[in-house]
Design an enzyme around this catalytic site. Structure first.
Site, short mmCIF file in Angstrom:
data_model
loop_
_atom_site.label_atom_id
_atom_site.label_comp_id
_atom_site.label_asym_id
_atom_site.label_seq_id
_atom_site.Cartn_x
_atom_site.Cartn_y
_atom_site.Cartn_z
N CYS A 1 0.84 -1.20 0.00
CA CYS A 1 0.00 0.00 0.00
C CYS A 1 0.87 1.25 0.00
O CYS A 1 1.88 1.32 0.70
CB CYS A 1 -0.94 0.07 1.19
N ARG B 1 3.93 -0.12 -4.82
CA ARG B 1 3.67 -0.69 -3.49
C ARG B 1 2.36 -1.49 -3.43
O ARG B 1 2.06 -2.12 -2.43
CB ARG B 1 3.61 0.44 -2.45
N TRP C 1 -2.58 -2.79 -1.68
CA TRP C 1 -2.22 -4.20 -1.85
C TRP C 1 -3.06 -4.94 -0.82
O TRP C 1 -2.87 -4.75 0.38
CB TRP C 1 -0.72 -4.39 -1.60
N ASN D 1 -1.75 1.97 5.71
CA ASN D 1 -0.83 0.94 5.22
C ASN D 1 -0.41 0.12 6.43
O ASN D 1 0.11 0.69 7.39
CB ASN D 1 0.39 1.63 4.56
N GLY D 2 -0.66 -1.19 6.40
CA GLY D 2 -0.29 -2.03 7.54
C GLY D 2 -1.43 -2.97 7.88
O GLY D 2 -2.34 -3.17 7.07
N GLU E 1 17.87 -17.10 -8.16
CA GLU E 1 17.44 -15.74 -8.50
C GLU E 1 16.82 -15.71 -9.91
O GLU E 1 15.80 -15.05 -10.12
CB GLU E 1 18.64 -14.79 -8.37
N LYS F 1 13.01 -14.57 -10.72
CA LYS F 1 12.68 -13.50 -11.68
C LYS F 1 11.64 -13.98 -12.68
O LYS F 1 10.68 -13.28 -12.96
CB LYS F 1 13.93 -13.05 -12.46
N GLU G 1 8.05 -14.63 -11.02
CA GLU G 1 7.29 -13.49 -10.50
C GLU G 1 6.76 -12.57 -11.59
O GLU G 1 5.73 -11.94 -11.41
CB GLU G 1 8.07 -12.72 -9.43
N HIS H 1 18.88 -36.12 -7.70
CA HIS H 1 18.15 -36.59 -6.51
C HIS H 1 16.64 -36.32 -6.64
O HIS H 1 15.93 -36.35 -5.64
CB HIS H 1 18.71 -35.93 -5.25
N LYS I 1 6.08 -4.14 -4.10
CA LYS I 1 7.52 -3.94 -3.99
C LYS I 1 8.00 -4.10 -2.56
O LYS I 1 9.05 -4.65 -2.30
CB LYS I 1 7.87 -2.55 -4.53
O1 M6R Z 1 12.89 -4.96 0.12
P1 M6R Z 1 13.44 -6.33 0.40
O2 M6R Z 1 14.76 -6.55 -0.26
O3 M6R Z 1 13.48 -6.68 1.83
O4 M6R Z 1 12.41 -7.31 -0.31
C1 M6R Z 1 12.54 -8.69 -0.20
C2 M6R Z 1 11.65 -9.40 -1.19
O5 M6R Z 1 10.31 -9.07 -0.98
C3 M6R Z 1 12.02 -9.04 -2.65
O6 M6R Z 1 13.36 -9.31 -2.91
C4 M6R Z 1 11.13 -9.79 -3.63
O7 M6R Z 1 11.41 -11.16 -3.58
C5 M6R Z 1 11.34 -9.25 -5.04
N1 M6R Z 1 10.09 -9.06 -5.69
C6 M6R Z 1 12.17 -10.14 -5.89
O8 M6R Z 1 12.31 -9.66 -7.19
#
Ligand code: M6R
Length: 613
Positions: A2, A27, A73, A99-100, A486, A490, A493, A509, A608
């Site tokens: 949010c 956000r 969000w 927000n929260g 990673e 990517k 997501e 395995h 984010k």
């Molecule tokens: O702001 P942060 O680095 O703490 O965020 C952690 C994760 O939420 C963040 O890396 C998330 O996995 C990303 N969307 C990955 O691309």
């Protein structure tokens, strides 16, 4: 999670709120809304993106110079118009954006229902504004006092802004666990307030970061802050170091692509003034008072989530390799709930791009309460994790707006490499020669990233071939194993394709059963100490007809004869390879997502900055 924005002053508030919400949309983008004071209180809200709110409001042309806006969000209640913020009190006089999460909302709601309150939404936030209304009625007090009293009864996290038709010349804001920044207008006759500085930066660079458990009363000419215990505090004004252009797309179609291409510079920024290759020295200015604790730590625990956790895994390999300190890398969300052993003297590195991730913050607090020393590795200056740490090092990647983290990962790896090398030097676990070799190589990384980015067109071509795949496997060994994780993150997501990252040797395995001619397997097979082993792993995949896309070192002549596609990256020191091998994986996921018609910057269900558990 949010985004919230508010303004009080002389400007037309509606366009300002919409612009701010667009900046904060990373956000959350399930719904958006605004409330504007203009004699009365006008509220507009709509499921969907801010642009949908704009279409909805178009005819109304709201006037007024005081207002609040929210981009959501969803946590409590599905994304729809009713659950969109702002929420209003029963009598319609008050409006809130939040927000929260209000954890005790259901007990509060039950009590309010018994008192005759009627709710329009399923949200916890609406309960809070009814509760404030009820308290104001019960105590016959002003709005600020009602907000303060209500918050003393609230369990959970919040950043809120409240406005009232009865007091049209004020905004009341408060925070606990979710960020809020107040911008002070140039002529001191207007105030901006937002979840982060991006909606504020084009108007002013003078800001006050609200602390947890503080309430701010903003009128057009005055900002007053007090604690939730009713003790006034003096606002601490800071000067923002942020350029407007850094939060705009600058000619790119998506922030993600811009951020991928910014990496040569963001990596330079992450090492500027810290990497002193000619002196064979590393200094991290943010770590001095507690430097010795880190050098002497019997153990380092690294906490983070998502991409930051992957950067932590790279750091584990580096620190153990060069500094010989045992390292454990923990998902912050698991660590905080599993009664971990934390000893006084342990060092904890908390990695977070946003600096606001709720799980990482809570894990940090837990470690702190057991006597560990905390070193924050954050991007957002002044963020909660940065402030809660004893010391730390900012990664200086600049604002990262695309939800998929790219330049933050490489900047994190740079800072963590520097940290590892600094420790190795102090602990004398690395020779001067080895250190110099790695530092000189690190200095060359930005130009090598530039070279890696030149494969963009070739990667786009490969993306077109595999864009309809339903699954992907990513394999890597050693320093490239976290990169495999990673790469898979990517892809899933932003393109919604199922992808898994594995250590290449683990394939036999279990995951090898998945391989057939339909399965694209991305193998990170750069020249390093496990090169021969990974060549064997590629053969195992090919023997089962898997389609292999290999990331290889420049000039490799063997692997291209075995696989379907190769993407070259420049040679570098093994330890620094993640900084190069991750680049083609970022580009591959970007192009595949784009070709599948996905919104690359705002993937579904994500936000984010994850400020809820
Ligand atoms: O702001 P942060 O680095 O703490 O965020 C952690 C994760 O939420 C963040 O890396 C998330 O996995 C990303 N969307 C990955 O691309």
């Amino acid at each position: 999670m949010c985004g919230i924005v508010g303004y009080i002053g002389n400007r037309k508030v509606y366009p300002l709120l919409i612009k701010g919400l667009k900046r904060l949309e990373y956000r959350g983008y399930d719904s958006a809304g605004v409330a504007i004071l203009n004699g009365g209180l006008e509220v507009f809200k709509k499921q969907g993106k801010v642009s949908e709110l704009e279409d909805f409001v178009a005819a109304a042309k709201p006037h007024g110079t005081v207002g609040i806006g929210h981009t959501r969000w969803a946590t409590h209640g599905e994304p729809n118009d009713a659950n969109a913020h702002p929420h209003q009190s029963s009598n319609g006089d008050l409006a809130i954006i939040h927000n929260g999460i209000i954890e005790n909302y259901s007990a509060l709601k039950q009590d309010l229902l018994n008192k005759g309150h009627v709710f329009q939404s399923e949200t916890d936030s609406e309960v809070l504004i009814h509760f404030i209304e009820e308290i104001q009625k019960m105590h016959d007090c002003d709005l600020e006092e009602a907000v303060r009293l209500a918050l003393t009864k609230v369990v959970g996290a919040y950043a809120i802004i409240v406005i009232s038709k009865q007091d049209p010349h004020q905004l009341i804001a408060a925070r606990k666990g979710s960020p809020l920044v107040i911008g002070i207008g140039k002529d001191k006759n207007e105030f901006f307030i937002a979840s982060d500085a991006t909606p504020i930066i084009e108007y002013t660079n003078e800001v006050v970061y609200l602390n947890d458990n503080e309430i701010a009363l903003l009128t057009q000419n005055e900002l007053k802050i007090k604690s939730i215990e009713d003790v006034p505090t003096t606002p601490y004004i800071q000067i923002l170091d942020m350029e407007l252009q850094s939060i705009e797309k600058g000619g790119y179609d998506y922030f993600m692509l811009k951020e991928i291409f910014e990496q040569p510079n963001s990596i330079r920024d992450a090492m500027r003034g810290r990497l002193l290759a000619r002196k064979n020295h590393v200094q991290l200015g943010g770590i001095h008072k507690y430097l010795q604790n880190l050098i002497d730590a019997p153990r380092i625990i690294i906490i983070g989530c998502g991409t930051s956790w992957h950067a932590g895994l790279v750091a584990e390999y580096i620190i153990e390799d060069v500094a010989r300190i045992p390292v454990e890398v923990e998902y912050a969300s698991e660590f905080r709930y599993r009664n971990p052993v934390i000893n006084k003297g342990d060092a904890v590195i908390a990695i977070s791009q946003s600096g606001e991730t709720a799980d990482t913050l809570a894990a940090l607090e837990l470690a702190k309460s057991h006597g560990a020393t905390i070193y924050g590795v954050c991007n957002v200056v002044g963020s909660s994790i940065a402030r809660a740490s004893h010391e730390g090092a900012y990664i200086h990647a600049g604002p990262e707006i695309g939800v998929a983290s790219t330049k933050a990962f490489t900047a994190q790896v740079v800072v963590l490499s520097l940290m590892g090398l600094m420790l190795a030097k102090h602990r004398k676990t690395i020779s001067e020669h080895q250190l110099s070799e790695i530092l000189l190589e690190l200095e060359r990384i930005p130009e090598k990233v530039e070279k890696a980015l030149k494969s963009n067109a070739q990667i786009e071509y490969i993306a077109d071939i595999f864009k309809d795949a339903r699954n992907f496997l990513y394999l890597g060994r050693g320093y490239n194993f976290p990169v495999a994780l990673e790469g898979a993150l990517k892809l899933k997501e932003i393109s919604y394709i199922h992808a898994e990252g594995y250590p290449a040797a683990e394939m036999k395995h279990g995951p090898i059963a998945l391989i057939d001619e339909e399965m694209p397997v991305v193998v990170i097979a750069t020249r390093d100490s496990s090169y021969d082993k990974i060549v064997s792993n590629i053969q195992e995949v090919k023997a089962r007809k898997g389609k292999v896309i290999a990331i290889v070192s420049e000039g490799d002549t063997l692997i291209p004869t075995m696989v379907d596609h190769v993407i070259e990256v420049p040679m570098t020191h093994e330890m620094l390879m993640p900084l190069l091998s991750v680049i083609p994986l970022q580009l591959l996921s970007y192009h595949i997502a784009l070709m599948r018609g996905c919104n690359v910057d705002q993937p579904r269900n994500l936000a984010k900055s994850v400020t809820v558990e």
